[in-house]
Design a protein around this motif. Sequence first.
Motif, PDB file in Angstrom:
ATOM      1  N   GLN A 113       8.944  21.497  20.075  1.00  0.00           N
ATOM      2  CA  GLN A 113       8.438  21.589  18.710  1.00  0.00           C
ATOM      3  C   GLN A 113       7.159  20.762  18.609  1.00  0.00           C
ATOM      4  N   ILE A 114       6.146  21.332  17.983  1.00  0.00           N
ATOM      5  CA  ILE A 114       4.874  20.637  17.792  1.00  0.00           C
ATOM      6  C   ILE A 114       4.587  20.552  16.301  1.00  0.00           C
ATOM      7  N   ASP A 131       0.838  -1.198   0.000  1.00  0.00           N
ATOM      8  CA  ASP A 131       0.000   0.000   0.000  1.00  0.00           C
ATOM      9  C   ASP A 131       0.877   1.253   0.000  1.00  0.00           C
ATOM     10  N   ILE A 132       0.618   2.160  -0.913  1.00  0.00           N
ATOM     11  CA  ILE A 132       1.361   3.419  -1.016  1.00  0.00           C
ATOM     12  C   ILE A 132       0.775   4.432  -0.035  1.00  0.00           C
ATOM     13  N   THR A 133       1.639   5.138   0.666  1.00  0.00           N
ATOM     14  CA  THR A 133       1.200   6.104   1.677  1.00  0.00           C
ATOM     15  C   THR A 133       1.729   7.497   1.360  1.00  0.00           C
ATOM     16  N   LEU A 134       0.843   8.468   1.378  1.00  0.00           N
ATOM     17  CA  LEU A 134       1.194   9.873   1.190  1.00  0.00           C
ATOM     18  C   LEU A 134       0.980  10.602   2.510  1.00  0.00           C
ATOM     19  N   LYS A 135       1.979  11.376   2.930  1.00  0.00           N
ATOM     20  CA  LYS A 135       1.910  12.050   4.227  1.00  0.00           C
ATOM     21  C   LYS A 135       2.340  13.498   4.082  1.00  0.00           C
ATOM     22  N   VAL A 136       1.689  14.367   4.858  1.00  0.00           N
ATOM     23  CA  VAL A 136       2.068  15.776   4.908  1.00  0.00           C
ATOM     24  C   VAL A 136       2.161  16.198   6.372  1.00  0.00           C
ATOM     25  N   GLY A 137       3.216  16.932   6.710  1.00  0.00           N
ATOM     26  CA  GLY A 137       3.406  17.416   8.065  1.00  0.00           C
ATOM     27  C   GLY A 137       3.736  18.898   8.067  1.00  0.00           C
ATOM     28  N   TYR A 138       3.405  19.577   9.157  1.00  0.00           N
ATOM     29  CA  TYR A 138       3.654  21.016   9.242  1.00  0.00           C
ATOM     30  C   TYR A 138       4.063  21.362  10.676  1.00  0.00           C
ATOM     31  N   ILE A 139       5.191  22.054  10.831  1.00  0.00           N
ATOM     32  CA  ILE A 139       5.655  22.480  12.150  1.00  0.00           C
ATOM     33  C   ILE A 139       4.812  23.675  12.589  1.00  0.00           C
ATOM     34  N   LEU A 140       3.874  23.398  13.483  1.00  0.00           N
ATOM     35  CA  LEU A 140       2.971  24.442  13.946  1.00  0.00           C
ATOM     36  C   LEU A 140       3.678  25.382  14.916  1.00  0.00           C
ATOM     37  N   LEU A 141       4.541  24.799  15.759  1.00  0.00           N
ATOM     38  CA  LEU A 141       5.277  25.586  16.748  1.00  0.00           C
ATOM     39  C   LEU A 141       6.724  25.123  16.759  1.00  0.00           C
ATOM     40  N   SER A 142       7.640  26.029  16.443  1.00  0.00           N
ATOM     41  CA  SER A 142       9.064  25.696  16.444  1.00  0.00           C
ATOM     42  C   SER A 142       9.584  25.634  17.871  1.00  0.00           C
ATOM     43  N   GLU A 143      10.615  24.836  18.067  1.00  0.00           N
ATOM     44  CA  GLU A 143      11.191  24.677  19.395  1.00  0.00           C
ATOM     45  C   GLU A 143      11.868  25.962  19.862  1.00  0.00           C
TER      46      GLU A 143
END
Length: 288
Positions: free
Chosen positions: A152-153, A134-146
């Motif tokens: 870091q969140i 199964d192919i997986t596509l993911k997106v992430g975004y740093i909402l709060l930098s350390e």
Amino acid sequence: MNLKNSIQIIVSCVLGLVTVLAAPYHVQAEQYIYSVSQGFEFSSGKYGTDTRTDTIFAPLTIFASPTDRLSLSLEIPFVYQSNGNVVSSIARGGMQGGRTTMLSAVGMSGMSGTGSGMSSSSGSMNQSESGLGDITLKVGYILLSEKDSMPQIRPMAFVKFPTADKNKSLGTGEFDEGFAVEITKWLGNWNPFVEAGYTVQGKSTQLALKNYMAYNAGVGYQVADNFRPILLIKGTTPPADGASSLLEVRLKLKFQVTKQTGIDGYIAKGITTNSPDFGTGLSVFYDF
């Protein structure tokens, strides 16, 4: 080369990373937009059945970071299973920095209320199978930098496409979607982290799938500029009726060979019934 020899080679490579540290050197941090990784993971277990199943999961993963905060990845795996007693790749989300995948290959017992082990829909329970996973596509975004007093969140979301052949027990044949939130903080050379998420599984007429929560927590220690061992636990609530929760302990080693090339290796021990009895893996990535 048989599976036993493959396991021995992987374990030797993982443990051999420690030896390389005899002559550590400084690797300057540098931001790269793209990265590609090739992994090889092996796991083995009975998963609540009477037969041992050996699984090989070899993902090719492409990463992109168009900005300092935004990251995307596409994972394209090859899967091998020694038999059709369990179903591979029930879940693969993103964990711990985007390079650690969750639950390399898992089996579950219980098929539409039977609770006695999931047979292959093709009926070829003793036949090995292999093919595209199964192919997986993911997106992430740093909402709060350390910052000094803040971790870091980074929230992220993913979708799993049913590209694996469900008739070969290489996948569920359903779309999955999910989200997670990762929290990490550097405390000197220590790097604790925790991540929790939720996966919505597709509805299947053959499998008693249900939505589940996933978690990942641990700590790493920066021994040298180019080497960090990490101890973590990872697991989920039961992903199907009749299945146990999933839980494993993993020792991971991250070694930065050059500014652009790195190696990740791990050994794992499953704890619950539907977790692998043991697993090991090695991946090489290149940033550019």
